[in-house]
Write an enzyme that holds these catalytic residues in place. Structure first.
Site, mmCIF file in Angstrom:
data_model
loop_
_atom_site.group_PDB
_atom_site.id
_atom_site.type_symbol
_atom_site.label_atom_id
_atom_site.label_comp_id
_atom_site.label_asym_id
_atom_site.label_seq_id
_atom_site.Cartn_x
_atom_site.Cartn_y
_atom_site.Cartn_z
ATOM 1 N N CYS A 39 0.822 -1.185 0.070
ATOM 2 C CA CYS A 39 -0.236 -0.040 -0.124
ATOM 3 C C CYS A 39 0.978 1.213 0.015
ATOM 4 C CB CYS A 39 -1.049 -0.026 1.140
ATOM 5 S SG CYS A 39 -1.854 1.365 1.569
ATOM 6 N N CYS A 97 -0.188 4.139 2.659
ATOM 7 C CA CYS A 97 0.231 3.413 4.005
ATOM 8 C C CYS A 97 1.800 4.018 4.265
ATOM 9 C CB CYS A 97 0.168 2.092 3.869
ATOM 10 S SG CYS A 97 -1.510 1.360 3.993
#
Length: 198
Positions: free
Chosen positions: A44, A47
């Site tokens: 991600c 993230c």
């Protein structure tokens, strides 16, 4: 080598959390300091950006909050338990309860605002100091600190309750009753107030 040195301060204030150590690292630690839980995954991109911001702030704030990082791919049970539907997902815990959350990668200024709302106020810090002084046997110091907390924030009813309890222990019942009279009804501490009034 320089990169490692840059990461050293963060290590004390951030920890990788999983199903096994969640209770000790998040729930128990949140009784002492706010814990910010970062649900992320290695694939991600947003993230990674958010985790860098959170790690930077954890180091900058120097222990005023703790960062708990949870790889949601490896800890699906925790992600499911907290209803994480998309990542990054950030949850905040204080006093063993989840108190705030946000999803998505926010800019640093917004993350900072989120964290600042979690931190204890000056009145809450003074109340904590009063409770420690009382535990250490310093009734006069505890009384002064709790009164100071109330002066800083008259709506901090837990400080009033703590002070009333201390005054009862000291035999100052009228002063204790005055403090209890100022406490607004609240389901979280009504039973404690009634017990003290008895």
């Amino acid at each position: 080598m320089l990169g490692n040195e840059g990461n050293l301060p963060m290590a004390a204030h951030a920890v990788d959390v999983n199903n096994i150590n969640f209770d000790s690292e998040v729930i128990e630690q949140s009784m002492n300091v706010p814990v910010v839980v970062d649900f992320w995954a290695p694939w991600c991109g947003p993230c990674k950006a958010l985790t860098q911001v959170l790690e930077k702030l954890a180091a900058e704030y120097g222990g005023r909050f703790k960062l708990a990082k949870i790889n949601s791919d490896e800890n699906m049970e925790l992600a499911t338990e907290f209803g994480v539907r998309s990542i990054p997902d950030v949850r905040a815990f204080r006093d063993a309860r989840m108190v705030a959350q946000f999803s998505g990668a926010l800019p640093e200024s917004k993350v900072r605002e989120f964290i600042d709302r979690l931190l204890p106020s000056p009145a809450e810090l003074e109340r904590a100091r009063g409770l420690k002084l009382r535990a250490d046997g310093d009734a006069a110091g505890a009384s002064a600190a709790l009164a100071s907390a109330i002066g800083l924030d008259p709506t901090l009813h837990l400080a009033r309750i703590d002070l009333a309890e201390l005054l009862i222990d000291l035999g100052q019942l009228e002063a204790a009753e005055r403090q209890l009279g100022e406490v607004k009804p609240n389901i979280d501490y009504d039973a404690r107030v009634e017990a003290l009034r008895s």
